[in-house]
Design a protein around this motif. Structure first.
Motif, PDB file in Angstrom:
ATOM      1  N   ARG A  19       0.834  -1.195   0.000  1.00  0.00           N
ATOM      2  CA  ARG A  19       0.000   0.000   0.000  1.00  0.00           C
ATOM      3  C   ARG A  19       0.877   1.256   0.000  1.00  0.00           C
ATOM      4  O   ARG A  19       1.958   1.256   0.548  1.00  0.00           O
ATOM      5  CB  ARG A  19      -0.881   0.026   1.247  1.00  0.00           C
ATOM      6  N   SER A  20       0.321   2.321  -0.565  1.00  0.00           N
ATOM      7  CA  SER A  20       0.916   3.651  -0.450  1.00  0.00           C
ATOM      8  C   SER A  20      -0.219   4.619  -0.137  1.00  0.00           C
ATOM      9  O   SER A  20      -1.396   4.219  -0.099  1.00  0.00           O
ATOM     10  CB  SER A  20       1.631   4.050  -1.742  1.00  0.00           C
ATOM     11  N   ALA A  21       0.114   5.869   0.040  1.00  0.00           N
ATOM     12  CA  ALA A  21      -0.923   6.870   0.319  1.00  0.00           C
ATOM     13  C   ALA A  21      -1.902   6.997  -0.841  1.00  0.00           C
ATOM     14  O   ALA A  21      -3.043   7.426  -0.659  1.00  0.00           O
ATOM     15  CB  ALA A  21      -0.269   8.218   0.613  1.00  0.00           C
ATOM     16  N   MET A  24      -4.008  -7.145  -1.854  1.00  0.00           N
ATOM     17  CA  MET A  24      -3.571  -7.529  -0.514  1.00  0.00           C
ATOM     18  C   MET A  24      -4.527  -8.526   0.138  1.00  0.00           C
ATOM     19  O   MET A  24      -4.134  -9.233   1.059  1.00  0.00           O
ATOM     20  CB  MET A  24      -3.425  -6.297   0.393  1.00  0.00           C
ATOM     21  N   GLY A  25      -5.781  -8.528  -0.324  1.00  0.00           N
ATOM     22  CA  GLY A  25      -6.756  -9.429   0.272  1.00  0.00           C
ATOM     23  C   GLY A  25      -6.874  -9.178   1.760  1.00  0.00           C
ATOM     24  O   GLY A  25      -7.008  -8.049   2.196  1.00  0.00           O
ATOM     25  N   TYR A  26      -6.777 -10.247   2.515  1.00  0.00           N
ATOM     26  CA  TYR A  26      -6.888 -10.140   3.973  1.00  0.00           C
ATOM     27  C   TYR A  26      -5.531 -10.087   4.649  1.00  0.00           C
ATOM     28  O   TYR A  26      -5.423 -10.187   5.865  1.00  0.00           O
ATOM     29  CB  TYR A  26      -7.699 -11.313   4.521  1.00  0.00           C
ATOM     30  N   SER A  27      -4.474  -9.913   3.877  1.00  0.00           N
ATOM     31  CA  SER A  27      -3.128  -9.890   4.432  1.00  0.00           C
ATOM     32  C   SER A  27      -2.869  -8.595   5.192  1.00  0.00           C
ATOM     33  O   SER A  27      -3.254  -7.516   4.746  1.00  0.00           O
ATOM     34  CB  SER A  27      -2.092 -10.024   3.307  1.00  0.00           C
ATOM     35  N   ASP A  28      -2.223  -8.709   6.339  1.00  0.00           N
ATOM     36  CA  ASP A  28      -1.785  -7.511   7.044  1.00  0.00           C
ATOM     37  C   ASP A  28      -0.259  -7.380   6.978  1.00  0.00           C
ATOM     38  O   ASP A  28       0.350  -6.659   7.752  1.00  0.00           O
ATOM     39  CB  ASP A  28      -2.292  -7.493   8.485  1.00  0.00           C
ATOM     40  N   ALA A  29       0.350  -8.072   6.015  1.00  0.00           N
ATOM     41  CA  ALA A  29       1.793  -7.979   5.804  1.00  0.00           C
ATOM     42  C   ALA A  29       2.159  -6.556   5.399  1.00  0.00           C
ATOM     43  O   ALA A  29       1.363  -5.851   4.769  1.00  0.00           O
ATOM     44  CB  ALA A  29       2.241  -8.958   4.720  1.00  0.00           C
ATOM     45  N   SER A  30       3.363  -6.135   5.750  1.00  0.00           N
ATOM     46  CA  SER A  30       3.817  -4.807   5.351  1.00  0.00           C
ATOM     47  C   SER A  30       4.109  -4.757   3.857  1.00  0.00           C
ATOM     48  O   SER A  30       4.037  -3.697   3.241  1.00  0.00           O
ATOM     49  CB  SER A  30       5.065  -4.419   6.144  1.00  0.00           C
ATOM     50  N   MET A  31       4.415  -5.919   3.274  1.00  0.00           N
ATOM     51  CA  MET A  31       4.719  -6.017   1.860  1.00  0.00           C
ATOM     52  C   MET A  31       4.459  -7.454   1.428  1.00  0.00           C
ATOM     53  O   MET A  31       4.600  -8.374   2.222  1.00  0.00           O
ATOM     54  CB  MET A  31       6.207  -5.681   1.632  1.00  0.00           C
ATOM     55  N   GLU A  41       4.850 -11.174   3.272  1.00  0.00           N
ATOM     56  CA  GLU A  41       4.171 -12.363   2.783  1.00  0.00           C
ATOM     57  C   GLU A  41       4.831 -12.769   1.471  1.00  0.00           C
ATOM     58  O   GLU A  41       4.926 -11.952   0.548  1.00  0.00           O
ATOM     59  CB  GLU A  41       2.689 -12.056   2.554  1.00  0.00           C
ATOM     60  N   LEU A  42       5.282 -14.001   1.377  1.00  0.00           N
ATOM     61  CA  LEU A  42       5.891 -14.524   0.164  1.00  0.00           C
ATOM     62  C   LEU A  42       4.852 -15.323  -0.598  1.00  0.00           C
ATOM     63  O   LEU A  42       4.216 -16.217  -0.043  1.00  0.00           O
ATOM     64  CB  LEU A  42       7.094 -15.411   0.494  1.00  0.00           C
ATOM     65  N   ARG A  43       4.678 -14.996  -1.869  1.00  0.00           N
ATOM     66  CA  ARG A  43       3.773 -15.744  -2.731  1.00  0.00           C
ATOM     67  C   ARG A  43       4.597 -16.387  -3.843  1.00  0.00           C
ATOM     68  O   ARG A  43       5.388 -15.714  -4.504  1.00  0.00           O
ATOM     69  CB  ARG A  43       2.716 -14.823  -3.350  1.00  0.00           C
ATOM     70  N   LEU A  44       4.404 -17.669  -4.025  1.00  0.00           N
ATOM     71  CA  LEU A  44       5.070 -18.390  -5.108  1.00  0.00           C
ATOM     72  C   LEU A  44       4.049 -18.644  -6.202  1.00  0.00           C
ATOM     73  O   LEU A  44       2.921 -19.052  -5.924  1.00  0.00           O
ATOM     74  CB  LEU A  44       5.652 -19.699  -4.590  1.00  0.00           C
ATOM     75  N   THR A  45       4.458 -18.402  -7.430  1.00  0.00           N
ATOM     76  CA  THR A  45       3.548 -18.530  -8.557  1.00  0.00           C
ATOM     77  C   THR A  45       4.300 -19.061  -9.777  1.00  0.00           C
ATOM     78  O   THR A  45       5.489 -18.776  -9.917  1.00  0.00           O
ATOM     79  CB  THR A  45       2.902 -17.159  -8.880  1.00  0.00           C
ATOM     80  N   PRO A  46       3.642 -19.825 -10.622  1.00  0.00           N
ATOM     81  CA  PRO A  46       4.333 -20.348 -11.806  1.00  0.00           C
ATOM     82  C   PRO A  46       4.825 -19.244 -12.744  1.00  0.00           C
ATOM     83  O   PRO A  46       5.856 -19.383 -13.389  1.00  0.00           O
ATOM     84  CB  PRO A  46       3.271 -21.202 -12.507  1.00  0.00           C
ATOM     85  N   SER A  47       4.097 -18.127 -12.819  1.00  0.00           N
ATOM     86  CA  SER A  47       4.471 -17.023 -13.706  1.00  0.00           C
ATOM     87  C   SER A  47       4.154 -15.689 -13.043  1.00  0.00           C
ATOM     88  O   SER A  47       3.095 -15.530 -12.426  1.00  0.00           O
ATOM     89  CB  SER A  47       3.709 -17.124 -15.026  1.00  0.00           C
TER      90      SER A  47
END
Length: 168
Positions: free
Chosen positions: A53-55, A66-73, A137-143
């Motif tokens: 997120r940014s301002a 971001m969905g329901y994530s409260d991760a900083s990034m 939060e780390l997301r792994l994706t095929p592409s």
């Protein structure tokens, strides 16, 4: 403090170099601030996209990305890189704040036009643990392509690193 991350633990000093993605920029030493440093908790050539997120981020984009994530990034990397991320040995070089100047505040990039000697170098250890400790939060994706294309038309703050190595 500013940082540089490398798989090479033996760098004595950093000399200004041209940047392949910014050929018009004079040679510089690149560094990253503390907040954005998790973008570099990866093997150097690993393609990845970090966003948050940014301002200027709309509530709709926050919900979408971001969905329901409260991760900083959130950082997305290609699944094919998982084993290399897990096994990488990375070192954190710490620089003094001077003589660096801000090059891109949103991305956390700082540059210096002179040779810099690091204050310290230390092993990072388990990079997945480092990401967790940094509230990432780390997301792994095929592409990375669908995320790449979606972020370009969004209000999210994002950084796309080493995409020339991606399966786009």
């Amino acid at each position: 403090m500013y940082y540089h991350f490398s798989e090479d633990p033996s760098i004595i000093c950093f000399h200004p170099r041209p940047h392949p993605s910014h050929p018009s920029l004079a040679p510089v030493v690149w560094a990253i601030d503390q907040e954005k440093s998790p973008l570099y908790f990866f093997p150097r050539d690993c393609p990845r996209i970090g966003f948050g997120r940014s301002a200027k981020t709309t509530p709709e984009d926050t919900a979408r990305f971001m969905g329901y994530s409260d991760a900083s990034m959130i950082i997305a990397a290609e699944s094919a890189w998982y084993q290399r991320i897990k096994e990488a040995k990375l070192y954190k070089y710490t620089f003094p704040p001077n003589p660096f100047v801000c090059w891109d505040h949103g991305a956390g990039y700082y540059v210096c036009h002179e040779t810099v000697t690091p204050l310290s170098v230390e092993p990072m250890g388990d990079l997945l643990d480092c990401l967790t400790q940094a509230n990432v939060e780390l997301r792994l994706t095929p592409s990375l392509k669908p995320l790449h294309d979606s972020l370009l038309d969004s209000t999210m703050q994002f950084s796309m690193i080493r995409l020339r190595n991606a399966r786009l």
